[in-house]
Design an enzyme around this catalytic site. Structure first.
Site, PDB file in Angstrom:
ATOM      1  CE  LYS A 103      -4.457   0.910   0.048  1.00 50.23           C
ATOM      2  NZ  LYS A 103      -5.519   0.071  -0.532  1.00 50.23           N
ATOM      3  N   GLY A 215     -20.435   7.038   3.029  1.00 46.68           N
ATOM      4  CA  GLY A 215     -19.356   7.295   2.067  1.00 46.68           C
ATOM      5  C   GLY A 215     -19.921   7.175   0.671  1.00 46.68           C
ATOM      6  N   GLY A 217     -18.104   7.905  -2.372  1.00 51.95           N
ATOM      7  CA  GLY A 217     -17.041   8.054  -3.366  1.00 51.95           C
ATOM      8  C   GLY A 217     -17.141   6.904  -4.344  1.00 51.95           C
ATOM      9  CG  ASN A 218     -14.552   3.829  -7.159  1.00 54.29           C
ATOM     10  OD1 ASN A 218     -14.807   2.713  -6.718  1.00 54.29           O
ATOM     11  ND2 ASN A 218     -14.275   4.013  -8.432  1.00 54.29           N
TER      12      ASN A 218
HETATM   13  P1  NAD Z   1     -13.240   8.046  -2.245  1.00 53.00           P
HETATM   14  O1  NAD Z   1     -12.264   9.087  -1.887  1.00 53.00           O
HETATM   15  O2  NAD Z   1     -13.693   7.925  -3.668  1.00 53.00           O
HETATM   16  O3  NAD Z   1     -14.568   8.176  -1.335  1.00 53.00           O
HETATM   17  C1  NAD Z   1     -14.556   8.328   0.061  1.00 53.00           C
HETATM   18  C2  NAD Z   1     -15.934   8.852   0.469  1.00 53.00           C
HETATM   19  O4  NAD Z   1     -16.023   8.881   1.887  1.00 53.00           O
HETATM   20  C3  NAD Z   1     -16.247  10.272  -0.020  1.00 53.00           C
HETATM   21  O5  NAD Z   1     -17.563  10.301  -0.528  1.00 53.00           O
HETATM   22  C4  NAD Z   1     -16.196  11.097   1.266  1.00 53.00           C
HETATM   23  O6  NAD Z   1     -17.061  12.227   1.224  1.00 53.00           O
HETATM   24  C5  NAD Z   1     -16.715  10.080   2.262  1.00 53.00           C
HETATM   25  N1  NAD Z   1     -16.460  10.440   3.655  1.00 53.00           N
HETATM   26  C6  NAD Z   1     -15.368  10.990   4.217  1.00 53.00           C
HETATM   27  N2  NAD Z   1     -15.593  11.228   5.522  1.00 53.00           N
HETATM   28  C7  NAD Z   1     -16.857  10.807   5.796  1.00 53.00           C
HETATM   29  C8  NAD Z   1     -17.681  10.769   6.964  1.00 53.00           C
HETATM   30  N3  NAD Z   1     -17.250  11.219   8.133  1.00 53.00           N
HETATM   31  N4  NAD Z   1     -18.934  10.261   6.866  1.00 53.00           N
HETATM   32  C9  NAD Z   1     -19.395   9.811   5.703  1.00 53.00           C
HETATM   33  N5  NAD Z   1     -18.670   9.821   4.573  1.00 53.00           N
HETATM   34  C10 NAD Z   1     -17.417  10.312   4.614  1.00 53.00           C
HETATM   35  O7  NAD Z   1     -12.587   6.660  -1.760  1.00 53.00           O
HETATM   36  P2  NAD Z   1     -12.931   5.193  -2.264  1.00 53.00           P
HETATM   37  O8  NAD Z   1     -11.976   4.815  -3.346  1.00 53.00           O
HETATM   38  O9  NAD Z   1     -14.393   5.059  -2.468  1.00 53.00           O
HETATM   39  O10 NAD Z   1     -12.472   4.342  -0.986  1.00 53.00           O
HETATM   40  C11 NAD Z   1     -13.296   4.239   0.170  1.00 53.00           C
HETATM   41  C12 NAD Z   1     -12.788   3.090   1.022  1.00 53.00           C
HETATM   42  O11 NAD Z   1     -12.796   1.881   0.260  1.00 53.00           O
HETATM   43  C13 NAD Z   1     -11.356   3.238   1.552  1.00 53.00           C
HETATM   44  O12 NAD Z   1     -11.277   2.615   2.805  1.00 53.00           O
HETATM   45  C14 NAD Z   1     -10.535   2.428   0.539  1.00 53.00           C
HETATM   46  O13 NAD Z   1      -9.307   1.975   1.072  1.00 53.00           O
HETATM   47  C15 NAD Z   1     -11.505   1.295   0.278  1.00 53.00           C
HETATM   48  N6  NAD Z   1     -11.262   0.578  -0.970  1.00 53.00           N
HETATM   49  C16 NAD Z   1     -11.276   1.224  -2.161  1.00 53.00           C
HETATM   50  C17 NAD Z   1     -11.082   0.493  -3.329  1.00 53.00           C
HETATM   51  C18 NAD Z   1     -11.201   1.139  -4.685  1.00 53.00           C
HETATM   52  O14 NAD Z   1     -11.196   0.394  -5.682  1.00 53.00           O
HETATM   53  N7  NAD Z   1     -11.334   2.446  -4.796  1.00 53.00           N
HETATM   54  C19 NAD Z   1     -10.830  -0.896  -3.272  1.00 53.00           C
HETATM   55  C20 NAD Z   1     -10.821  -1.521  -2.026  1.00 53.00           C
HETATM   56  C21 NAD Z   1     -11.045  -0.779  -0.880  1.00 53.00           C
END
Ligand code: NAD
Length: 412
Positions: A103, A215, A217-218
């Site tokens: 990571k 959350g 995001g993606n």
């Molecule tokens: P991202 O940055 O696209 O989205 C994160 C989201 O969390 C945003 O919408 C943000 O507004 C929200 N957030 C932040 N603080 C918050 C709170 N207090 N309450 C509610 N929402 C809040 O990130 P992502 O890529 O979606 O990743 C999210 C999680 O998934 C992380 O833990 C990441 O390690 C994990 N993950 C991501 C992937 C991937 O393919 N992107 C794969 C495996 C695991």
């Protein structure tokens, strides 16, 4: 704030009791093979310079090259990156892709940078760690606040340094640049494969199951959208600025349009239904069937675990439930679908991308979807098999499977 690396070690120790690990291997697994640290100095648009701390933790490569995302966030710490790299090792083994765990992270608020500054920072990251990266060595991918565009800047910088093409050195690239179909939605899609499997096995209609997603995001967006398309009822969604609730269900796609226009899900309205505002904290305590933390680590702790009313927690984020909180949840009958299973769809399609790049192939979206679903449902059924055989909770079973596969690779 609970230390994610201490949590990761605790989870490993809990599992080790069920596996007869010798001490040498157990100790080796507790520590990353190496943690690379650098200060990335970049020129700002105003002519000044600024330095950002950066990490790459390579936990274990017994099953194949190190693999793991790069996160840009102001709260990144070395301990967090180490924990995430360890979880990647178990995840890759559990889902049975030939990678180890890594990571990366940079301590930065990317929203404070211009696009040009972000590009310079991304390229600088690669200049700092290029000697330890590559398609056969360590393969980064997007994570929080990083995306396909950033992967392309990084790959371009990496190929300049090594003087040849190595497209499989980074995954999560845009499709037009050698990325895989379905990679963007893969993590959410993998989670929904498991969700479908659970409720189809129980034999309950999806339309009777309510879900709250923390959350947007993606990962949160795609989980919500695909669950909605599979007829589950998405009652609540939150992001860092607020949350919304609708008893009859939200449409994630129109909510995303609102977020793109306004910067948050907060304030979303819909003429056809009654939408109320909730805080991100209130969302965690809603009376729903499935709670989906999809933001960051340590969301459910001893402070709020007693308030959780959901029957299932789908850990789409990494490490959202602390071990102490999980003890409370288990005693209240809440089932945690562990992160190393729930969000492993992302690395699975990254593996498909790596394979396509290495073999000069382009797979149709339907092929990727089908292969992803097979991997997810196989891993889920393997875990349930271990649970039944050893009478353990789902996280222990998932860890037993992942750790055992890594140990077998170490022993050779
Ligand atoms: P991202 O940055 O696209 O989205 C994160 C989201 O969390 C945003 O919408 C943000 O507004 C929200 N957030 C932040 N603080 C918050 C709170 N207090 N309450 C509610 N929402 C809040 O990130 P992502 O890529 O979606 O990743 C999210 C999680 O998934 C992380 O833990 C990441 O390690 C994990 N993950 C991501 C992937 C991937 O393919 N992107 C794969 C495996 C695991």
């Amino acid at each position: 704030m609970s230390d994610p690396f201490a949590n990761a070690i605790l989870q490993l120790e809990k599992t080790s009791k069920y596996l007869s690990l010798d001490n040498v291997i157990a100790e080796r697994l507790k520590t990353p093979d190496r943690v690379l640290v650098a200060d990335l100095k970049i020129v700002l648009d105003n002519g000044g310079t600024k330095s950002y701390k950066a990490f790459r933790s390579q936990h274990n490569n017994s099953r194949g090259p190190y693999k793991g995302g790069i996160r840009f966030h102001e709260n990144v710490t070395e301990e967090e990156v180490k924990a995430l790299s360890m979880w990647m090792t178990w995840k890759c083994a559990l889902i049975d892709v030939p990678f180890g765990g890594a990571k990366g992270g940079v301590v930065v608020n990317p929203k404070s940078l211009s696009e040009a500054e972000l590009e310079r920072l991304s390229r600088e990251y690669v200049r700092a760690f290029a000697g330890s990266l590559g398609s056969e060595v360590d393969i980064p991918a997007p994570d929080m606040n990083t995306d396909g565009k950033i992967m392309m800047w990084m790959l371009n910088e990496y190929e300049k340094i090594i003087g040849k093409n190595d497209p499989a050195a980074f995954t999560g690239k845009p499709v037009e640049n050698g990325g895989s179909q379905v990679r963007i939605e893969a993590t959410g899609m993998g989670g929904v494969s498991v969700l479908n499997e659970i409720y189809d096995q129980i034999g309950v209609k999806h339309s009777e199951i309510s879900i709250a997603v923390q959350g947007f995001g993606n990962v949160g967006y795609w989980f919500a959208k695909l669950a909605y398309e599979n007829n589950f009822v998405i009652k609540a969604i939150s992001d860092s600025k607020g949350g919304v609730f609708c008893e009859t269900g939200l449409n994630p796609e129109s909510l995303m349009k609102h977020k793109e226009e306004t910067g948050s899900v907060a304030g979303y309205d819909d003429v056809k239904s009654i939408i109320t505002s909730i805080s991100p904290e209130e969302l965690l305590a809603l009376n729903v069937d499935v709670l989906v933390p999809a933001a960051f680590e340590n969301t459910i702790t001893v402070d709020n675990a007693h308030d959780v009313k959901a029957k299932y927690i789908f850990e789409m984020a990494n490490g959202p439930v602390t071990p102490e909180a999980e003890d409370i949840l288990l005693s209240n009958g809440v089932v945690c679908i562990p992160d190393i299973l729930a969000n492993s769809g992302g690395v699975t399609v990254s593996y498909f991308e790596w394979l396509q790049n290495n073999n000069n192939e382009i797979w149709e979206a339907e092929v990727v979807r089908e292969k992803l679903n097979i991997k997810m449902t196989q891993a889920y059924s393997d875990i349930v098999g271990i649970q039944e055989e050893h009478n353990v909770d789902m996280r222990i079973a998932a860890y037993m499977l992942g750790v055992q596969r890594v140990v077998e690779a170490i022993r050779g």
